[in-house]
Design a protein around this motif. Structure first.
Motif, PDB file in Angstrom:
ATOM      1  N   VAL A 163      19.634  10.332  -7.054  1.00  0.00           N
ATOM      2  CA  VAL A 163      19.636  11.776  -7.850  1.00  0.00           C
ATOM      3  C   VAL A 163      18.860  12.417  -6.790  1.00  0.00           C
ATOM      4  N   GLY A 164      19.070  13.603  -6.585  1.00  0.00           N
ATOM      5  CA  GLY A 164      18.071  14.515  -5.894  1.00  0.00           C
ATOM      6  C   GLY A 164      17.985  16.020  -6.523  1.00  0.00           C
ATOM      7  N   ARG A 165      16.674  16.496  -6.671  1.00  0.00           N
ATOM      8  CA  ARG A 165      16.340  17.557  -7.357  1.00  0.00           C
ATOM      9  C   ARG A 165      15.759  18.538  -6.381  1.00  0.00           C
ATOM     10  N   SER A 166      16.141  19.796  -6.578  1.00  0.00           N
ATOM     11  CA  SER A 166      15.234  20.902  -5.811  1.00  0.00           C
ATOM     12  C   SER A 166      15.692  22.241  -6.575  1.00  0.00           C
ATOM     13  N   LYS A 167      14.833  23.310  -6.013  1.00  0.00           N
ATOM     14  CA  LYS A 167      15.181  24.520  -6.627  1.00  0.00           C
ATOM     15  C   LYS A 167      16.231  25.171  -6.803  1.00  0.00           C
ATOM     16  N   VAL A 168      17.118  24.882  -5.686  1.00  0.00           N
ATOM     17  CA  VAL A 168      18.625  25.473  -5.347  1.00  0.00           C
ATOM     18  C   VAL A 168      19.656  24.525  -5.865  1.00  0.00           C
ATOM     19  N   MET A 169      19.445  23.436  -6.152  1.00  0.00           N
ATOM     20  CA  MET A 169      20.477  22.334  -6.424  1.00  0.00           C
ATOM     21  C   MET A 169      19.931  21.054  -6.895  1.00  0.00           C
ATOM     22  N   ASP A 170      20.998  20.315  -7.601  1.00  0.00           N
ATOM     23  CA  ASP A 170      20.774  18.857  -8.046  1.00  0.00           C
ATOM     24  C   ASP A 170      21.920  18.241  -7.468  1.00  0.00           C
ATOM     25  N   VAL A 171      21.670  17.232  -7.102  1.00  0.00           N
ATOM     26  CA  VAL A 171      22.865  16.260  -6.535  1.00  0.00           C
ATOM     27  C   VAL A 171      22.726  14.661  -6.979  1.00  0.00           C
ATOM     28  N   THR A 172      23.899  14.215  -7.391  1.00  0.00           N
ATOM     29  CA  THR A 172      24.012  12.975  -7.896  1.00  0.00           C
ATOM     30  C   THR A 172      24.881  12.200  -6.926  1.00  0.00           C
TER      31      THR A 172
END
Length: 148
Positions: free
Chosen positions: A81-90
């Protein structure tokens, strides 16, 4: 908005060799064209910060995406999983043994938090998976000589 992509490709290599590549978060980061650079943030190598440059109007600087592997089942499955202010990704990568080697099944979900993020990934996620396939195949060719 959410973008989902499921793609798989066949590889002429055993699952263990595919696992060596796909289980390494740095290999995954290197394969993504919009990742400008990345840094490993833990000793186990399961957490990597991607510094992403998205060519969309509302994002004018590099975005840090904090990624971490949440599931690992060697040599068959990894989920991050990845988290940021502009998107989340799995992302999920499942390795399935075949008669001729392996099939890598890839599933990605990108949740955009700003306009344009989902549109960018809807247009480009297939190309990013092609980059991953190309890098993996290159690695398999490079290391093939070690076995013979």
């Amino acid at each position: 908005m959410t973008v989902r992509v499921d793609r798989s490709f066949e590889l002429a290599a055993p699952p263990e060799r595919v696992w060596e590549f796909i289980a390494d978060p740095e290999n995954r980061a290197r394969s993504i064209s919009v990742v400008d650079r990345y840094t490993t943030t833990d000793a186990d190598g399961r957490e990597v910060t991607w510094h992403v440059e998205l060519p969309i109007p509302l994002v004018r600087r590099t975005v840090s995406v904090e990624t971490r592997d949440v599931t690992r089942r060697p040599p068959e499955f990894v989920k991050f999983v990845g988290r940021s202010k502009v998107m989340d990704v799995t992302g999920e990568h499942e390795i399935v043994a075949t008669d001729t080697g392996s099939r890598l099944e890839n599933r990605f979900v990108v949740d955009g938090k700003l306009p344009g993020v989902e549109r960018f990934f809807k247009r480009n996620l297939d190309g990013e998976l092609e980059n991953l396939q190309r890098e993996l195949e290159r690695e398999l060719r490079t290391t093939r000589g070690d076995e013979q």
